[in-house]
Enzyme design. Structure first.
Site, PDB file in Angstrom:
ATOM      1  N   LYS A 214     -11.728 -12.815 -15.264  1.00 24.41           N
ATOM      2  CA  LYS A 214     -12.135 -12.591 -16.691  1.00 24.41           C
ATOM      3  C   LYS A 214     -11.598 -13.998 -17.531  1.00 24.41           C
ATOM      4  O   LYS A 214     -11.964 -14.854 -17.738  1.00 24.41           O
ATOM      5  CB  LYS A 214     -11.637 -11.607 -17.833  1.00 24.41           C
ATOM      6  CG  LYS A 214     -12.070 -11.220 -18.987  1.00 24.41           C
ATOM      7  CD  LYS A 214     -13.430 -11.583 -19.504  1.00 24.41           C
ATOM      8  CE  LYS A 214     -13.917 -11.064 -20.967  1.00 24.41           C
ATOM      9  NZ  LYS A 214     -15.142 -10.578 -20.974  1.00 24.41           N
TER      10      LYS A 214
ATOM     11  N   ASP B  48     -19.329 -13.925 -21.925  1.00 28.57           N
ATOM     12  CA  ASP B  48     -19.327 -14.065 -20.032  1.00 28.57           C
ATOM     13  C   ASP B  48     -21.084 -13.858 -20.155  1.00 28.57           C
ATOM     14  O   ASP B  48     -21.572 -15.094 -19.453  1.00 28.57           O
ATOM     15  CB  ASP B  48     -19.327 -12.033 -19.480  1.00 28.57           C
ATOM     16  CG  ASP B  48     -17.966 -11.229 -19.567  1.00 28.57           C
ATOM     17  OD1 ASP B  48     -17.011 -12.279 -19.886  1.00 28.57           O
ATOM     18  OD2 ASP B  48     -17.619 -10.364 -19.306  1.00 28.57           O
TER      19      ASP B  48
ATOM     20  N   HIS C 287       7.888  -8.031  -4.101  1.00 27.84           N
ATOM     21  CA  HIS C 287       6.447  -7.663  -4.555  1.00 27.84           C
ATOM     22  C   HIS C 287       6.827  -9.642  -5.440  1.00 27.84           C
ATOM     23  O   HIS C 287       6.917  -9.552  -6.476  1.00 27.84           O
ATOM     24  CB  HIS C 287       6.342  -6.836  -5.420  1.00 27.84           C
ATOM     25  CG  HIS C 287       5.540  -5.701  -4.917  1.00 27.84           C
ATOM     26  ND1 HIS C 287       4.165  -5.021  -3.993  1.00 27.84           N
ATOM     27  CD2 HIS C 287       6.325  -4.332  -4.657  1.00 27.84           C
ATOM     28  CE1 HIS C 287       4.288  -4.310  -3.335  1.00 27.84           C
ATOM     29  NE2 HIS C 287       5.259  -3.951  -3.870  1.00 27.84           N
TER      30      HIS C 287
ATOM     31  N   GLY D 167       0.910  -1.169  -0.170  1.00 31.64           N
ATOM     32  CA  GLY D 167      -0.034   0.175  -0.550  1.00 31.64           C
ATOM     33  C   GLY D 167       0.888   1.177  -0.038  1.00 31.64           C
ATOM     34  O   GLY D 167       1.620   1.337   0.363  1.00 31.64           O
TER      35      GLY D 167
ATOM     36  N   GLU E 276       4.495 -11.319  -6.242  1.00 28.51           N
ATOM     37  CA  GLU E 276       2.860 -10.794  -7.480  1.00 28.51           C
ATOM     38  C   GLU E 276       3.895 -10.824  -8.675  1.00 28.51           C
ATOM     39  O   GLU E 276       2.204 -10.718  -9.727  1.00 28.51           O
ATOM     40  CB  GLU E 276       1.948 -10.516  -6.607  1.00 28.51           C
ATOM     41  CG  GLU E 276       2.009  -8.506  -7.150  1.00 28.51           C
ATOM     42  CD  GLU E 276       2.365  -8.802  -5.124  1.00 28.51           C
ATOM     43  OE1 GLU E 276       3.336  -9.523  -4.947  1.00 28.51           O
ATOM     44  OE2 GLU E 276       2.068  -7.281  -5.099  1.00 28.51           O
TER      45      GLU E 276
ATOM     46  N   CYS F  60       5.455  -5.948   1.488  1.00 26.06           N
ATOM     47  CA  CYS F  60       5.507  -4.944   1.176  1.00 26.06           C
ATOM     48  C   CYS F  60       5.040  -4.159   2.913  1.00 26.06           C
ATOM     49  O   CYS F  60       5.377  -4.669   3.877  1.00 26.06           O
ATOM     50  CB  CYS F  60       5.687  -3.732   0.154  1.00 26.06           C
ATOM     51  SG  CYS F  60       6.617  -2.449  -0.441  1.00 26.06           S
ATOM     52  N   TYR F  61       3.922  -2.906   2.145  1.00 30.86           N
ATOM     53  CA  TYR F  61       3.713  -2.638   3.493  1.00 30.86           C
ATOM     54  C   TYR F  61       3.422  -3.282   4.829  1.00 30.86           C
ATOM     55  O   TYR F  61       3.027  -3.475   5.178  1.00 30.86           O
ATOM     56  CB  TYR F  61       1.891  -1.574   2.907  1.00 30.86           C
ATOM     57  CG  TYR F  61       1.523  -0.988   4.055  1.00 30.86           C
ATOM     58  CD1 TYR F  61       2.446   0.848   4.845  1.00 30.86           C
ATOM     59  CD2 TYR F  61       0.756  -1.476   4.678  1.00 30.86           C
ATOM     60  CE1 TYR F  61       1.687   0.888   5.674  1.00 30.86           C
ATOM     61  CE2 TYR F  61      -0.078  -0.394   6.005  1.00 30.86           C
ATOM     62  CZ  TYR F  61       0.572   0.432   6.565  1.00 30.86           C
ATOM     63  OH  TYR F  61      -0.198   1.750   7.228  1.00 30.86           O
TER      64      TYR F  61
END
Ligand code: XMP
Length: 517
Positions: A373, A228, A170, A55, A172, A82-83
């Site tokens: 998605k 969708d 990070h 963050g 990710e 991180c944060y």
């Protein structure tokens, strides 16, 4: 639900959604929640592990987001990124300080603890992606250092007995090449996840849930031909069979032969009643004389709702409405950049069949509400939909109306349809369909002078738009091979009556948008 769940607390990082997608890709179900989520809500979710996102704040900022007491009291494994790591250190009595150098970008772990489960299978040196202003200068009691870079002493920390871990980098992002392995170590080894979030399990659970929700009621669902709404309808149809009625509104703004192709696809793959409403005249009438893009969108959205209401009244009664709402539209925002609900200026009023107003007198069935998605596509494939439907390029709800600049008339629709079919044919036969996110023709309001044979022409200008993109939020113009562009141009001018010039749009998004209107 029978699958395991991981909770991700969102502290406002631009990467929060990415963490959620990585966890899902590891076949673990997760939900992204605001950092101040209530104890009761987490109780209901029963997470087997909790991830604290990064963050923008500093733990010493006034009003900085905190770590609610009930998080660590649960006793399940926690990973702070991180944060999230700094918050763990700060809350548990360690020391966090502003870093003398703000670290942003690539870094290298030069030391990794040899036997920590979070780094199982990994060894230094290892590339990671850093993005932080504060660093931890003293670990809280019971924690050990698990990795360092030349500038960040505590690049990773852990409390092995309490199963609490922190990463200053990070995992990710793609710039941390082994990040997926680190997340999987956390999920599988530390949290004991089984990897039970699979399309097959999702389909089974969803069908059961829809059956329980609908009972012996009846449902209606609007179809666009897109992935969708098609997957939504297939799931509901599997659950309640012919008590589902699907409505496909042909607004006359579709591509060449699209209405017939889409109806055939439904007939083959959708085990429900599908009613086609031919509303072309109505939409054309509503659009007569309209040139303003927002006004076109407004009128199409309005007309669509009216047609849908009339149809549901004629075929009803229905108690339920199926909608293809996706997860990025329902995530609660924690801060700037974190989700789709930021404070953004309105660029375009979107119309799509998923977006019927809530005051229609139906209870909603939203089977895709927790899916990204790419997961919808996987579910579509698992339901037996062919790849050309699952990977169909996005098509705006208002259809060709926003690709005809100026007034929409039957003649101009005909011209654009012919040109657009050529663009698609040539890009697909060059084998580029999968690499290019969207590709289509736009009919401009311009006329230019040309020469054909020995005659002067004064004809229309068609623009070709082709973009590459990950998610439609940003895009680059596709660098199509010149030969493909040449074929498109030659064919359009030769085969589409009234068009004498073709231009190629080389604008990225931003500053352009994908559609011209
Ligand atoms: P823009 O033009 O804003 O488009 O860059 C981003 C993506 O959204 C699609 N789009 C729409 N989709 N209803 C939709 O369902 C709409 O009104 C609409 N307008 C744009 C566009 O095709 C692109 O994929």
């Amino acid at each position: 639900m029978s699958h395991q769940t991981v909770a991700i607390l969102d502290y406002g990082s631009q990467y929060s959604q990415l963490i959620a997608r990585r966890v899902r890709e590891a076949r673990v179900y997760c939900e992204l929640l605001p950092w101040n989520v209530s104890r009761e809500r987490l109780d209901a979710l029963g997470p087997v592990g909790i991830i604290l996102s990064g963050g923008p704040a500093s733990v010493y900022d006034e009003n900085a987001p905190t770590l609610p007491d009930h998080i660590l009291e649960r006793g399940v494994p926690v990973l702070g990124i991180c944060y999230g790591m700094q918050l763990l250190a700060h809350t548990l009595g360690g020391q966090v300080e502003p870093s003398p150098v703000r670290e942003y970008g690539p870094a290298e772990l030069t030391w990794i603890a040899p036997d920590s489960p979070i780094f199982a299978g990994l060894r230094a040196p290892m590339k990671v992606w850093m993005s932080h202003g504060d660093v931890i200068t003293a670990l809280p009691e019971g924690f050990v250092c698990l990795a360092s870079t030349p500038t960040t002493r505590y690049a990773a920390m852990g409390h092995p007995e309490r199963h609490i871990y922190g990463l200053q980098f990070h995992p990710e992002v793609a710039h941390t090449p082994n990040g997926v392995q680190i997340l999987e170590n956390f999920l599988y080894t530390i949290c004991g996840c089984r990897g039970d979030w699979t399309p097959a399990n999702f389909i089974e659970e969803t069908i059961e849930r829809i059956r329980a929700q609908v009972g012996d009621g009846r449902a209606i669902c609007a179809l666009s031909g897109g992935v969708d709404s098609t997957v939504t309808a297939m799931l509901i149809a599997r659950a309640i069979g012919d008590r589902l009625t699907c409505v496909f509104v042909d607004h006359g703004l579709l591509r060449l032969n699209e209405a017939e192709q889409v109806m055939q696809m439904f007939k083959r793959f959708l085990p429900a009643r599908v009613v086609k409403v031919d509303a072309q005249e109505r939409f054309l009438r509503a659009l007569r004389g309209v040139t303003d893009p927002e006004e076109k969108r407004r009128r199409i959205g309005h007309e669509f709702i009216r047609v849908f209401e009339e149809t549901s009244r004629a075929l009803g009664p229905f108690q339920f409405l199926g909608q293809g709402t996706l997860y990025p539209d329902v995530i609660e925002s924690a801060g700037p950049g974190s989700t789709g609900h930021g404070i953004a200026a309105k660029i375009k009023t979107h119309h799509n069949v998923g977006g019927l107003p809530e005051d229609l007198q139906f209870e909603l069935i939203e089977p895709l509400r927790y899916l990204f998605k790419d997961e919808v596509r996987e579910v579509g494939l698992a339901l037996g939909l062919p790849a050309e439907v699952v990977y169909r390029q996005p098509f705006p709800g208002p259809g060709l109306a926003v690709r005809i600049l100026g007034e929409v008339t039957p003649e101009r629709l005909h011209t654009l349809r012919l040109a657009d079919a050529i663009v698609r044919e040539e890009i697909e036969s060059a084998g580029l369909g999968r690499d290019v996110w969207q590709y289509f023709a736009v009919l401009t309001p311009l006329r230019t002078v040309g020469v054909m044979g020995d005659y002067r022409t004064y004809g229309h200008v068609v623009a070709v738009r082709a973009v590459t993109s990950e998610d439609g939020m940003t895009a680059d113009w596709a660098h199509l091979p010149y030969e493909v562009l040449a074929r498109i141009s030659t064919r359009i001018v030769n085969e589409v009556p009234g068009v004498n010039r073709v231009v190629f749009d080389i604008t990225s998004k931003p500053p352009g948008t994908i559609e011209w209107e």
